[in-house]
Design an enzyme around this catalytic site. Structure first.
Site, PDB file in Angstrom:
ATOM      1  N   ARG A  67     -10.186  -4.201  21.913  1.00 36.42           N
ATOM      2  CA  ARG A  67     -10.412  -5.309  20.977  1.00 36.42           C
ATOM      3  C   ARG A  67     -11.023  -6.517  21.670  1.00 36.42           C
ATOM      4  O   ARG A  67     -11.863  -7.217  21.110  1.00 36.42           O
ATOM      5  CB  ARG A  67      -9.095  -5.694  20.312  1.00 36.42           C
ATOM      6  CG  ARG A  67      -9.286  -6.856  19.344  1.00 36.42           C
ATOM      7  CD  ARG A  67      -8.030  -7.279  18.668  1.00 36.42           C
ATOM      8  NE  ARG A  67      -7.496  -6.206  17.872  1.00 36.42           N
ATOM      9  CZ  ARG A  67      -6.235  -6.138  17.472  1.00 36.42           C
ATOM     10  NH1 ARG A  67      -5.385  -7.070  17.823  1.00 36.42           N
ATOM     11  NH2 ARG A  67      -5.832  -5.140  16.739  1.00 36.42           N
ATOM     12  N   HIS A 111      -8.113 -15.176   0.955  1.00 36.42           N
ATOM     13  CA  HIS A 111      -7.102 -14.141   0.716  1.00 36.42           C
ATOM     14  C   HIS A 111      -6.754 -14.152  -0.778  1.00 36.42           C
ATOM     15  O   HIS A 111      -6.561 -15.226  -1.358  1.00 36.42           O
ATOM     16  CB  HIS A 111      -5.863 -14.440   1.568  1.00 36.42           C
ATOM     17  CG  HIS A 111      -4.801 -13.406   1.409  1.00 36.42           C
ATOM     18  ND1 HIS A 111      -4.891 -12.150   1.978  1.00 36.42           N
ATOM     19  CD2 HIS A 111      -3.640 -13.419   0.710  1.00 36.42           C
ATOM     20  CE1 HIS A 111      -3.820 -11.446   1.654  1.00 36.42           C
ATOM     21  NE2 HIS A 111      -3.050 -12.198   0.884  1.00 36.42           N
TER      22      HIS A 111
HETATM   23  C1  GRF Z   1     -11.697 -10.339  -1.330  1.00 36.57           C
HETATM   24  O1  GRF Z   1     -10.764 -10.036  -2.336  1.00 36.57           O
HETATM   25  C2  GRF Z   1     -11.104 -11.258  -0.307  1.00 36.57           C
HETATM   26  O2  GRF Z   1     -10.174 -12.146  -0.852  1.00 36.57           O
HETATM   27  C3  GRF Z   1     -10.414 -10.311   0.636  1.00 36.57           C
HETATM   28  O3  GRF Z   1     -11.275  -9.198   0.709  1.00 36.57           O
HETATM   29  C4  GRF Z   1     -12.032  -9.109  -0.490  1.00 36.57           C
HETATM   30  C5  GRF Z   1     -13.480  -9.078  -0.087  1.00 36.57           C
HETATM   31  O4  GRF Z   1     -14.325  -8.875  -1.198  1.00 36.57           O
HETATM   32  N1  GRF Z   1     -10.155 -10.932   1.907  1.00 36.57           N
HETATM   33  P1  GRF Z   1     -15.893  -9.094  -1.052  1.00 36.57           P
HETATM   34  O5  GRF Z   1     -16.352  -8.178   0.072  1.00 36.57           O
HETATM   35  O6  GRF Z   1     -16.127 -10.530  -0.750  1.00 36.57           O
HETATM   36  O7  GRF Z   1     -16.467  -8.696  -2.377  1.00 36.57           O
END
Ligand code: GRF
Length: 219
Positions: A67, A111
């Site tokens: 990582r 999130h």
């Molecule tokens: C979103 O729901 C975000 O909140 C989460 O991952 C998803 C990504 O969706 N962290 P996208 O790739 O932006 O459509």
């Protein structure tokens, strides 16, 4: 005034990336995207960036022994592009402590829950199972714990009786697309900045409406 230079990290669909691209296309928006980085070469979001003529780079974690080496390659690419703020937008790799420390107060994440509730994965399913009446989404600064860090902006979204995780996710996603560009705008204009464990705002708080679900209107 110079625009804040953004690096967006993605792994998939890229709908939040698309919302940020749209915002950055507005002439008065105080930020610009200088690099979209993906750890997956088939991430749909890469096409959205290419269509908008934004430089893209793929750094697959499988190429690296550990990582730390992967994280260093990310930092090198981001530094080379002159990135000032990293936006995680559906980036599905855990970032190591050294990376987070290098970019302290310079990485934000979105999130799909009202943090600190429902950190981690399968959030919509867990929110429905827990029977909460309101869920939503949060943009926050990234700290070493997953889905933790000073909160910049949140949107509350009602959980409806006939919701399944797909319907709830779709409604919350619409709010994500509103609050992610707004978080960037608040940071770029100096209206939001981290102060210990919280974010200090000089922007207006909203006292517009209290969201109550189920509604008590007309009772
Ligand atoms: C979103 O729901 C975000 O909140 C989460 O991952 C998803 C990504 O969706 N962290 P996208 O790739 O932006 O459509």
């Amino acid at each position: 005034m110079a625009k804040l230079k953004l690096g967006i990290l993605i792994s998939g669909r890229g709908s939040n990336l698309a919302a940020l691209i749209t915002a950055c296309e507005q002439i008065n928006f105080p930020a610009e995207i200088v690099l979209v980085l993906s750890n997956r070469e088939n991430a749909q979001g890469l096409n959205r960036a290419k269509t908008a003529n934004i430089p893209t780079q793929v750094i697959t974690h499988a190429e690296f022994s550990d990582r730390k080496a992967f994280d260093s390659a990310l930092t090198e690419a981001l530094e080379h592009a002159g990135v000032e703020l990293i936006c995680l937008a559906g980036f599905m790799r855990l970032l190591g402590n050294d990376f987070v420390a290098r970019w302290t107060d310079k990485i934000i994440n979105i999130h799909p829950s009202l943090l600190p509730a429902f950190r981690g994965l399968h959030v919509h399913e867990r929110a429905i199972k827990a029977g909460v009446r309101l869920s939503g989404c949060t943009v926050h600064y990234v700290r070493s714990e997953v889905d933790d860090g000073p909160i910049i902006i949140q949107a509350a979204v009602p959980v409806l009786t006939d919701d399944d995780e797909v319907r709830l996710a779709a409604r919350i996603l619409q709010s994500e697309h509103q609050i992610y560009p707004e978080a960037v705008r608040l940071i770029a204009t100096g209206q939001a900045h981290p102060h210990g464990d919280i974010v200090k705002l000089t922007a207006c708080d909203s006292a517009e409406a209290t969201l109550i679900n189920p509604s008590i209107k007309g009772k």
